[in-house]
Design a protein around this motif. Structure first.
Motif, PDB file in Angstrom:
ATOM      1  N   UNK A 124       0.818  -1.218   0.000  1.00 17.17           N
ATOM      2  CA  UNK A 124       0.000   0.000   0.000  1.00 17.17           C
ATOM      3  C   UNK A 124       0.851   1.266   0.000  1.00 17.17           C
ATOM      4  N   UNK A 125       2.135   1.120   0.357  1.00 15.97           N
ATOM      5  CA  UNK A 125       3.068   2.255   0.311  1.00 15.97           C
ATOM      6  C   UNK A 125       3.850   2.295  -0.994  1.00 15.97           C
ATOM      7  N   UNK A 126       3.505   1.411  -1.936  1.00 21.53           N
ATOM      8  CA  UNK A 126       4.193   1.370  -3.222  1.00 21.53           C
ATOM      9  C   UNK A 126       5.532   0.655  -3.173  1.00 21.53           C
ATOM     10  N   UNK A 127       5.742  -0.155  -2.138  1.00 28.10           N
ATOM     11  CA  UNK A 127       7.019  -0.844  -1.949  1.00 28.10           C
ATOM     12  C   UNK A 127       6.870  -2.361  -2.013  1.00 28.10           C
ATOM     13  N   UNK A 128       5.845  -2.819  -2.701  1.00 31.79           N
ATOM     14  CA  UNK A 128       5.571  -4.254  -2.788  1.00 31.79           C
ATOM     15  C   UNK A 128       6.693  -5.059  -3.401  1.00 31.79           C
ATOM     16  N   UNK A 129       7.353  -4.507  -4.424  1.00 26.51           N
ATOM     17  CA  UNK A 129       8.453  -5.234  -5.074  1.00 26.51           C
ATOM     18  C   UNK A 129       9.619  -5.454  -4.113  1.00 26.51           C
ATOM     19  N   UNK A 130       9.873  -4.466  -3.265  1.00 33.04           N
ATOM     20  CA  UNK A 130      10.983  -4.584  -2.316  1.00 33.04           C
ATOM     21  C   UNK A 130      10.712  -5.697  -1.318  1.00 33.04           C
ATOM     22  N   UNK A 131       9.549  -5.663  -0.674  1.00 31.40           N
ATOM     23  CA  UNK A 131       9.250  -6.679   0.337  1.00 31.40           C
ATOM     24  C   UNK A 131       9.096  -8.058  -0.303  1.00 31.40           C
ATOM     25  N   UNK A 132       8.613  -8.113  -1.528  1.00 33.13           N
ATOM     26  CA  UNK A 132       8.504  -9.408  -2.224  1.00 33.13           C
ATOM     27  C   UNK A 132       9.885 -10.026  -2.432  1.00 33.13           C
TER      28      UNK A 132
END
Length: 135
Positions: A54-62
């Protein structure tokens, strides 16, 4: 837990050599326990994934959950995704200077989440503290 300890010792030695020597393992254990509690309160790793998405950081955490290379994250992104209150709670619980909390979490969370998600499998929310003991 040696990889996590290496990350923490590296951070502490860069910022305060006396702190690295004097607190070492105990500081690392307290910080990891605080980070695990924060993850659990956020809804487990799945909850954290959702916050980062939701913060636009999905690729990083994935990348942390996946089996490949972990992408780096900066302290401002950590605070944006998790919220200042969560970062402050970990900082206070681990007894580290307030200004260093998001930096430490930026170095710790990629390694911690990677270790808690072997082979890309997200554990159930209630299992985090138990899994953390084996990290």
């Amino acid at each position: 837990m040696s990889l996590l300890n290496d990350v923490l010792k590296s951070f502490f030695s860069k910022n305060n050599a006396a702190q690295a020597e004097g607190q070492g393992q105990g500081q690392a254990d307290v910080l990891i326990t605080a980070a695990l509690a924060m993850l659990d309160q956020a809804g487990g790793i799945q909850g954290v994934i959702e916050k980062f998405q939701s913060s636009g950081l999905g690729d990083i955490v994935a990348s942390w959950v996946g089996t490949g290379q972990n992408q780096a994250i900066n302290p401002d992104q950590i605070t944006a995704a998790l919220g200042q209150d969560s970062v402050a709670a970990v900082t206070q619980q681990a007894n580290i200077p307030a200004g260093e909390g998001s930096q430490i979490l930026a170095e710790l969370l990629p390694v911690l989440i990677d270790k808690l998600t072997p082979e890309g499998q997200v554990p159930q929310q209630g299992q985090l503290l138990d899994l953390g003991k084996s990290v």
